[in-house]
Design a protein around this motif. Structure first.
Motif, PDB file in Angstrom:
ATOM      1  N   LYS A   1      -7.315   4.386  -4.127  1.00 51.33           N
ATOM      2  CA  LYS A   1      -7.066   3.069  -4.102  1.00 51.33           C
ATOM      3  C   LYS A   1      -8.084   2.050  -4.315  1.00 51.33           C
ATOM      4  N   ALA A   2      -9.025   2.464  -4.736  1.00 49.39           N
ATOM      5  CA  ALA A   2     -10.428   1.597  -4.824  1.00 49.39           C
ATOM      6  C   ALA A   2     -10.324   0.903  -6.185  1.00 49.39           C
TER       7      ALA A   2
ATOM      8  N   ALA B   1     -10.679   2.945   4.997  1.00 46.45           N
ATOM      9  CA  ALA B   1      -9.828   2.811   5.738  1.00 46.45           C
ATOM     10  C   ALA B   1      -8.699   2.474   4.599  1.00 46.45           C
ATOM     11  N   ALA B   2      -8.844   1.723   3.700  1.00 41.69           N
ATOM     12  CA  ALA B   2      -8.125   1.518   2.424  1.00 41.69           C
ATOM     13  C   ALA B   2      -7.485   2.797   1.701  1.00 41.69           C
ATOM     14  N   SER B   3      -8.602   3.979   1.646  1.00 43.14           N
ATOM     15  CA  SER B   3      -8.383   4.930   1.096  1.00 43.14           C
ATOM     16  C   SER B   3      -7.797   5.877   1.621  1.00 43.14           C
ATOM     17  N   LEU B   4      -7.607   5.809   3.013  1.00 42.69           N
ATOM     18  CA  LEU B   4      -6.853   6.714   3.595  1.00 42.69           C
ATOM     19  C   LEU B   4      -5.435   7.044   3.134  1.00 42.69           C
TER      20      LEU B   4
ATOM     21  N   THR C   1     -12.670  10.189  -0.349  1.00 44.23           N
ATOM     22  CA  THR C   1     -12.222   8.998   0.742  1.00 44.23           C
ATOM     23  C   THR C   1     -13.303   8.768   1.938  1.00 44.23           C
ATOM     24  N   VAL C   2     -13.955   9.700   2.366  1.00 40.94           N
ATOM     25  CA  VAL C   2     -15.092   9.674   3.345  1.00 40.94           C
ATOM     26  C   VAL C   2     -16.262   8.703   2.443  1.00 40.94           C
TER      27      VAL C   2
ATOM     28  N   ALA D   1       0.847  -1.246  -0.054  1.00 40.26           N
ATOM     29  CA  ALA D   1       0.007  -0.054  -0.138  1.00 40.26           C
ATOM     30  C   ALA D   1       0.714   1.231  -0.093  1.00 40.26           C
ATOM     31  N   VAL D   2       2.116   1.042   0.750  1.00 38.25           N
ATOM     32  CA  VAL D   2       2.911   2.329   0.821  1.00 38.25           C
ATOM     33  C   VAL D   2       4.293   1.977   0.276  1.00 38.25           C
TER      34      VAL D   2
END
Length: 478
Positions: free
Chosen positions: A323-324, A106-109, A99-100, A51-52
């Motif tokens: 990230k979706a 959580a994954a989009s954060l 994001t909201v 993810a990062v």
């Protein structure tokens, strides 16, 4: 930059050398230049599905953000204009809304943090750091130096056959980035080539620096070879478009001569000497067949674009969330889409790299942030492009900003064209942030080259200095 000698009452005057040294050390543009150069640090083998990814350049960019924040709190840094705040703020708001409302907040954060870093924080801090001509040329010089380093490594990989696999041969120049980041070297080389070309064009005329002009033109000429043997069609197209805009903006007559010279040089290198002739010719011919008879990589890209559009149609206003795309890809992609892209070099061997993005920044924003995000990014990109076109200086005389305006325009055009078939990701993502900051300095700060006046709000009127003794001595009443 003018350096004033200061002293307190009863204290001796400080040496000018100490003042100059202190002013140089406290320049935030040095951290921005370090961010550019640290892109060349090899990142080693990495998990592309993580993810990062934090690189040395990312750490330097965060240091720049921290430095700027501290300086703003202490009142030592210029404040951004209202236009810049509105454009960057719109991007933050669009990413926050996406994001909201994401399918997986959580994954989009992590995606939200990355978007804010790349498109808001780092560009705004670079804009804040570029306070005069020295700062601008420092960043452009770091781009040229990074490109020369990567270009030398890439040229050696092609000549010694130690690069990434291309048509079954280890000849593809990838620099220090490896086969898993196949576009990185061509991106760095393209940025350096355009920066060198702009710096060289700015030194034309009787008042120009001839040695600097020749050095920059020589650097640009050398960088064409590693760019060619990167076999990156996207970088070729983006670099050609950006160089055309750059030369036309500088001098339309020069553009014709440059086109003829470039065609002649390419003919000699490829057809006469035979440097990279087979691979380059094959790759060039494939550009014309991407619609009639696309190869597998182009076909997969078309399918990824269609997938992004289908994801957007499900959530057209706010998108699926940062990230979706990688989560929804398989449920929206056609069956013929490949599971991954083949990569190979001497370090990692053979691997299949998963296709986790649509390879189109505009469609990525549309699918993950919807129409709200698309409007915010379109406003930012259009404002930067129009501002750069308006303020980039042309003509036959050296630019007051030393070529920074021309360079910012060319680099921005490269990014916007590359976004048609690429997106953010990889070690060179932070360079996109630096380019956006350079473009913002030209577009949003205006053509003021003397310092930070264009970045600052209008100063309040200052009370007049009490000149009563001087007035009295001259016979005038105060």
């Amino acid at each position: 930059m003018a350096l004033a000698l200061t002293r307190a009452p009863g204290e001796p005057v400080r040496p000018a050398l100490r003042t100059a040294r202190g002013a140089l050390i406290t320049r935030p543009s040095l951290v921005a230049a370090a961010t550019v150069l640290l892109v060349c640090v090899p990142g080693g083998e990495k998990d592309v599905t993580a993810a990062v990814h934090v690189t040395a350049a990312d750490v330097a960019s965060l240091a720049l953000v921290g430095w700027t924040t501290v300086e703003l709190l202490r009142g030592r840094a210029p404040v951004l204009s209202r236009t810049a705040c509105a454009l960057f703020g719109a991007v933050v708001c669009a990413a926050a809304v996406a994001t909201v409302t994401s399918i997986d907040p959580a994954a989009s954060l992590t995606g939200f943090v990355r978007l804010v870093q790349v498109f808001v924080l780092v560009p705004a801090c670079v804009l804040n750091a570029l306070r005069d001509r020295f700062d601008q040329r420092l960043i452009l010089g770091s781009l040229v130096l990074a490109a020369l380093v990567e270009g030398a490594v890439g040229a050696n990989q092609y000549l010694t056959r130690t690069g990434a696999s291309y048509t079954g041969l280890p000849i593809r120049a990838v620099g220090t980035f490896g086969a898993l980041d196949i576009m990185a070297m061509s991106t760095v080389v393209s940025f350096g080539l355009l920066a060198a070309l702009a710096l060289g064009l700015a030194e034309r005329g009787p008042d120009g620096n001839r040695p600097l002009r020749l050095a920059m033109f020589a650097a640009a000429a050398f960088l064409t070879f590693p760019l060619a043997v990167s076999f990156s069609r996207g970088s070729w197209i983006a670099c050609a478009a950006a160089a055309t805009v750059l030369v036309l903006r500088a001098d339309a007559r020069l553009a014709v001569r440059a086109a003829l010279l470039g065609l002649a040089a390419g003919t000699v290198l490829v057809c006469g000497i035979g440097i990279g002739s087979d691979g380059v010719t094959q790759r060039l011919s494939s550009i014309g067949s991407v619609s009639a008879a696309p190869d597998q990589s182009v076909s997969d890209r078309y399918d990824l674009w269609a997938t992004a559009l289908r994801i957007w149609q499900d959530r057209p206003v706010t998108g699926a969330g940062p990230k979706a795309f990688q989560q929804l890809r398989d449920s929206h992609a056609p069956l013929r889409l490949s599971s991954g892209s083949d990569t190979a070099d001497a370090t990692i061997g053979f691997q299949r790299e998963p296709l986790l993005s649509p390879h189109n920044m505009y469609l990525l924003v549309l699918s993950e942030q919807g129409l709200v995000g698309m409007l915010a990014y379109a406003a930012l990109f259009l404002a930067l492009l129009i501002g750069c076109l308006r303020h980039a200086c042309g003509g036959r005389h050296p630019e007051p900003d030393g070529g920074a305006g021309l360079a910012a325009l060319a680099l921005l055009v490269w990014v916007l064209v590359d976004f048609l078939y690429g997106d953010i990701g990889g070690a060179t993502t932070v360079l996109t942030s630096v380019v956006l900051g350079l473009a913002a300095r030209t577009a949003l700060a205006g053509p003021d080259e003397s310092g930070t006046a264009a970045l600052l709000p209008s100063p309040a009127p200052q009370p007049a200095v009490d000149d009563a003794p001087a007035a009295a001595s001259s016979g005038v009443r105060p």
